[in-house]
Design a protein around this motif. Structure first.
Motif, short mmCIF file in Angstrom:
data_model
loop_
_atom_site.label_atom_id
_atom_site.label_comp_id
_atom_site.label_asym_id
_atom_site.label_seq_id
_atom_site.Cartn_x
_atom_site.Cartn_y
_atom_site.Cartn_z
N VAL A 81 41.07 42.77 36.16
CA VAL A 81 40.88 41.80 35.06
C VAL A 81 39.43 41.67 34.61
O VAL A 81 39.13 40.91 33.69
N GLY A 82 38.53 42.39 35.24
CA GLY A 82 37.14 42.28 34.80
C GLY A 82 36.23 43.07 35.72
O GLY A 82 36.68 43.69 36.68
N ALA A 83 34.94 43.07 35.36
CA ALA A 83 33.94 43.78 36.17
C ALA A 83 32.71 42.88 36.30
O ALA A 83 32.32 42.20 35.34
N ILE A 84 32.13 42.86 37.52
CA ILE A 84 30.97 41.98 37.75
C ILE A 84 29.80 42.84 38.24
O ILE A 84 29.90 43.52 39.27
N ALA A 85 28.75 42.81 37.47
CA ALA A 85 27.54 43.54 37.86
C ALA A 85 26.62 42.58 38.60
O ALA A 85 26.78 41.35 38.53
N PHE A 92 35.36 34.25 34.87
CA PHE A 92 36.83 34.34 34.92
C PHE A 92 37.28 34.17 36.36
O PHE A 92 36.45 34.19 37.29
N THR A 93 38.57 33.98 36.55
CA THR A 93 39.14 33.77 37.89
C THR A 93 40.04 34.95 38.23
O THR A 93 40.70 35.49 37.34
N PRO A 109 33.84 36.41 42.34
CA PRO A 109 34.43 35.51 41.32
C PRO A 109 35.36 34.49 41.96
O PRO A 109 35.86 34.70 43.07
N GLU A 110 35.58 33.41 41.25
CA GLU A 110 36.56 32.38 41.67
C GLU A 110 37.89 33.05 41.95
O GLU A 110 38.28 34.00 41.25
#
Ligand SMILES: Nc1nc2c(c(=O)[nH]1)N[C@H]1C(S)=C(S)[C@@H](COP(=O)(O)OP(=O)(O)OC[C@H]3O[C@@H](n4cnc5c(N)ncnc54)[C@H](O)[C@@H]3O)O[C@H]1N2
Ligand code: MOO
Ligand SMILES: [Mg+2]
Length: 417
Positions: A81-85, A92-93, A109-110
């Motif tokens: 559901v997403g990417a975190i650098a 987002f959760t 992430p949460e």
């Protein structure tokens, strides 16, 4: 008339000096200029480390419960559901059945409670876009660096008085100390006495020698955290000497002279002390070399009269000036560090005074073994380069024998480079 000279012990001489040792003023210097200085305040953590839960790996942040039953043969598929650098604050959760790409050092992430490395997912075979197969069952908290796991806000990290080196630099930067509270560096005037002395650039003349003590002492001062100020060579003339001493004390925090402290006709420092009516701390120490090492207080300033003989001048600095410079910069324990070592050769010369022999220790068969660096005469200048310690030989008897255990005072020179 001469000053009366009663030998006192090295420990008593050190005590008399330290009784007057005050801490220097504190100043704030930019972090990049704080290297080598001593901290004037304890350094505490100004935040938790880390202050957000973070990933130690490149992988996917997931919910451990979603990985139940996952195996190499039967990967569990989750929706990406997403990417975190690194540096992102995820907005987002991660919900049930979901995963987020996450990079080493990035915030968890949460919703997610663990991180699975890329190597344990189908990502390893082909880059995934929307769906990832997780090949291992995870536990909650696995591969997550918790808030405050390394340090908690307020934790004591470095004591005041510690010298700033690489580890302290890293701490100061981590906790936002752009300006660092340190003790001011003492300015130390250095003056060589002796009509025989030439400057290093001068050609030799019969009977004359080049002044080496000033440069040696300047190096010792610098390495002990002071600023040396060289005042050149002085003829053996008491009138000129008194004038020079007074000028130097106006311009610096302390004066170190070399030479002229013994009982010779031209040993002018004795006369200088008399004319200035100094408060003499000592003028004779039960030690070899450097028994004539003298120290005085003059209007709240120290004057050290070190011996002219280079070996004695060197030892005099290490035993008496170093502890003072350390105390002025807030170092809680002063003086050279001691350790025990086994004597590698016979040292059979009897002496009525304790001896501090310029020596070198090394590890042999797992034990520290110590050897004198060469001729143990205080007039010898060329073997100080080899010394990494002072070997302490107690007085009396017939010296010490190969295999005996002796105390050595460790010098900060010639080690590890
Ligand atoms: N009758 C006695 N003579 C001596 C005694 C004693 O107790 N009774 N003590 C000896 C001891 S031990 C020492 S140590 C020296 C101390 O001498 P001074 O501190 O007075 O120093 P000077 O006489 O000026 O010089 C001694 C020696 O060192 C050379 N020197 C001096 N300055 C420098 C310099 N800046 N760089 C290199 N070398 C230097 C100088 O030319 C002399 O050779 O006294 C013994 N005598
Ligand atoms: O006091 Mo001296 O240093 O032994 O030659
Ligand atoms: Mg002399």
């Amino acid at each position: 008339m001469r000053f009366h000279r009663d030998p006192i012990s090295v420990a008593e001489a050190q005590r008399r000096i330290l009784a007057f040792a005050g801490k220097n003023k504190v100043e704030h210097v930019p972090l990049t200029e704080s290297e080598g200085r001593r901290l004037a305040e304890p350094i505490r953590a100004t935040n938790d480390v880390p202050h957000f839960p973070k990933s130690p790996y490149d992988g996917f942040a997931v919910r451990a419960e979603d990985t139940a039953g996952a195996s190499l043969e039967k990967p569990v598929e989750l929706e990406v559901v997403g990417a975190i650098a690194c540096g992102d604050a995820p907005d987002f959760t991660v919900g049930k059945g979901q995963a987020a790409r996450i990079m080493t050092g990035a915030a968890i992430p949460e919703g997610a409670d663990c991180v699975i490395m890329f190597e344990m997912t189908t990502e390893n075979e082909a880059r995934v876009e929307k769906v990832v197969g997780v090949k291992k069952e995870m536990k909650a908290g696995e591969n997550v660096i918790e808030v405050g796991e390394e340090k908690k806000s307020g934790d004591l990290l470095v004591e005041a008085g510690k010298r700033i080196g690489p580890g302290e630099m890293a701490i100061l930067a981590t906790f936002g100390y752009a300006e660092v509270p340190v003790y001011q560096l003492p300015r130390i005037g250095i003056l060589a006495t002796g009509s025989e002395l030439l400057m290093p650039e001068e050609p030799l003349r019969y009977g004359k020698i080049r002044n080496s003590n000033s440069y040696m002492t300047a190096s010792q001062v610098r390495q002990a955290g002071g600023i040396p100020v060289l005042y050149g060579n002085l003829q053996d003339d008491p009138d000129e000497a008194v004038e020079r001493v007074l000028t130097i004390l106006e311009e610096t925090d302390m004066l170190i002279t070399s030479g002229g402290v013994s009982v010779g006709d031209f040993d002018i420092m004795v006369e200088v002390f008399k004319r200035l009516d100094v408060d003499l701390l000592f003028n004779k120490i039960a030690m070899r070399p450097g028994s004539v090492t003298s120290a005085a207080r003059y209007n709240d300033a120290f004057i050290f009269g070190l011996s002219g003989n280079p070996g004695a001048c060197f030892v005099g600095f290490e035993l008496f000036v170093r502890p003072l410079l350390q105390a002025m910069q807030g170092k809680p324990e002063t003086g050279l560090k001691e350790m025990e070592a086994v004597l590698g050769v016979d040292m059979k010369k009897p002496s009525s005074f304790p001896r501090y022999v310029r020596s070198s220790w090394k590890i042999e068969d797992g034990k520290a073994v110590v050897y004198p660096v060469g001729q143990d005469k205080s007039g010898v200048v060329t073997n100080i380069t080899d010394a990494n310690c002072l070997m302490c030989i107690p007085p009396g008897g017939s010296g010490v024998a190969k295999g005996d255990t002796v105390t050595v005072l460790m010098l900060p020179y010639n080690v590890g480079e």
